[in-house]
Scaffold this motif. Structure first.
Motif, PDB file in Angstrom:
ATOM      1  N   UNK A  13       0.791  -1.238   0.000  1.00  0.00           N
ATOM      2  CA  UNK A  13       0.000   0.000   0.000  1.00  0.00           C
ATOM      3  C   UNK A  13       0.823   1.287   0.000  1.00  0.00           C
ATOM      4  N   UNK A  14       2.151   1.172   0.079  1.00  0.00           N
ATOM      5  CA  UNK A  14       2.990   2.355  -0.057  1.00  0.00           C
ATOM      6  C   UNK A  14       3.932   2.248  -1.261  1.00  0.00           C
ATOM      7  N   UNK A  15       3.886   1.141  -1.964  1.00  0.00           N
ATOM      8  CA  UNK A  15       4.841   0.904  -3.052  1.00  0.00           C
ATOM      9  C   UNK A  15       4.085   0.452  -4.307  1.00  0.00           C
ATOM     10  N   UNK A  16       3.180   1.280  -4.756  1.00  0.00           N
ATOM     11  CA  UNK A  16       2.229   0.915  -5.820  1.00  0.00           C
ATOM     12  C   UNK A  16       2.892   0.453  -7.105  1.00  0.00           C
ATOM     13  N   UNK A  17       3.833   1.202  -7.684  1.00  0.00           N
ATOM     14  CA  UNK A  17       4.439   0.722  -8.927  1.00  0.00           C
ATOM     15  C   UNK A  17       5.279  -0.532  -8.715  1.00  0.00           C
ATOM     16  N   UNK A  18       5.895  -0.659  -7.547  1.00  0.00           N
ATOM     17  CA  UNK A  18       6.678  -1.862  -7.252  1.00  0.00           C
ATOM     18  C   UNK A  18       5.766  -3.080  -7.214  1.00  0.00           C
ATOM     19  N   UNK A  19       4.649  -2.979  -6.498  1.00  0.00           N
ATOM     20  CA  UNK A  19       3.705  -4.095  -6.423  1.00  0.00           C
ATOM     21  C   UNK A  19       3.144  -4.427  -7.797  1.00  0.00           C
ATOM     22  N   UNK A  20       2.794  -3.399  -8.560  1.00  0.00           N
ATOM     23  CA  UNK A  20       2.266  -3.624  -9.906  1.00  0.00           C
ATOM     24  C   UNK A  20       3.299  -4.297 -10.792  1.00  0.00           C
ATOM     25  N   UNK A  21       4.532  -3.831 -10.709  1.00  0.00           N
ATOM     26  CA  UNK A  21       5.586  -4.405 -11.560  1.00  0.00           C
ATOM     27  C   UNK A  21       5.874  -5.846 -11.186  1.00  0.00           C
ATOM     28  N   UNK A  22       5.884  -6.165  -9.903  1.00  0.00           N
ATOM     29  CA  UNK A  22       6.209  -7.526  -9.495  1.00  0.00           C
ATOM     30  C   UNK A  22       5.054  -8.492  -9.758  1.00  0.00           C
TER      31      UNK A  22
END
Length: 257
Positions: A157-166
């Motif tokens: 919930x604080x790392x949106x592009x990271x979560x999306x990319x992974x």
């Protein structure tokens, strides 16, 4: 037919390309692959860590070549694959390790930070895999190992592009595994759990999240980089020739809860 023996994990005579292979977890991947016999080709944006990795790889009796390149530059993937083939004459293993993470609150997240993370963690990984696959198809074999994350499976919930990319890396791993299997190329992923690294330092030191994460891990312990070295060698070796499309969590059981 493959005969399983003590050489099934050997990487002797293989060439491994590791992005971001001189720092963070990447230097442990370079070390592990060279320990089992692979020559290493490291791509990184700066020269940080090169001397240490050179020393380690050469202590293992293998060669290492460094290529300074920003993976997000247009045409970078083509330049990198040309360079590794020109230098070593082949490419057997690609480890898509380079990545970044930016944290912020949901309403304060900046568009430019979204683009930075997606460009490196997903787009660069795709382009390099695409160019590597062309070379591996010519050879009739190859291993592509994509570095995922707990955020390949969970929210961040604080790392949106990271979560999306992974999450996307997991999907891309499966799609490429399916498409490249007829060419005897295996595509898998490695999903580190909560590992003691510089990237996770802020979480380690967070007085709330640090203890919460440790309590969520069945053993109660954060992982160390060395925990990832054996699984990586397995995915890079002939021992995993009938394994493809898998994102292997190395998380101490974190996802069990």
């Amino acid at each position: 037919m493959m005969v399983f023996n003590s050489n099934s994990f050997s990487l002797k005579g293989k060439v491994a390309l590791v992005t971001g292979g001189a720092r963070g977890l990447g230097k442990f991947y370079s070390s592990a692959l060279s320990l089992y016999g692979a020559n290493i080709f490291v791509v990184s944006r700066t020269e940080a860590g090169w001397d240490e990795v050179k020393r380690v790889v050469e202590e293992h009796g293998q060669q290492v070549f460094f290529f300074k390149k920003d993976l997000t530059e247009p045409g970078a993937a083509t330049d990198i694959i040309k360079a590794v083939v020109n230098h070593y004459g082949q490419l057997d293993i690609l480890v898509n390790n380079a990545g970044m993470q930016i944290r912020n609150k949901v309403l304060e997240f900046k568009d430019e930070d979204w683009r930075k993370v997606i460009d490196l963690n997903l787009n660069a990984l795709y382009y390099l895999s695409h160019e590597a696959a062309k070379q591996m198809v010519k050879q009739g074999h190859g291993k592509i190992i994509n570095i995922g994350s707990m955020q390949s499976f969970r929210a961040g919930k604080y790392i949106f592009p990271y979560a999306a990319s992974k999450h996307a890396v997991l999907g891309l791993t499966r799609a490429y595994a399916d498409a490249l299997a007829p060419y005897h190329i295996q595509v898998n992923g490695l999903a580190p759990g909560y590992i003691l690294t510089d990237m996770t330092r802020s979480l380690q030191q967070d007085p709330v999240r640090g203890p919460e994460i440790a309590a969520h891990i069945p053993s109660g312990d954060w992982g160390i980089p060395e925990n990832l070295m054996g699984p990586l060698v397995f995915l890079a070796s002939e021992a995993s020739d009938y394994v493809t499309g898998v994102m292997l969590p190395v998380d101490g059981g974190y996802l069990l809860r």
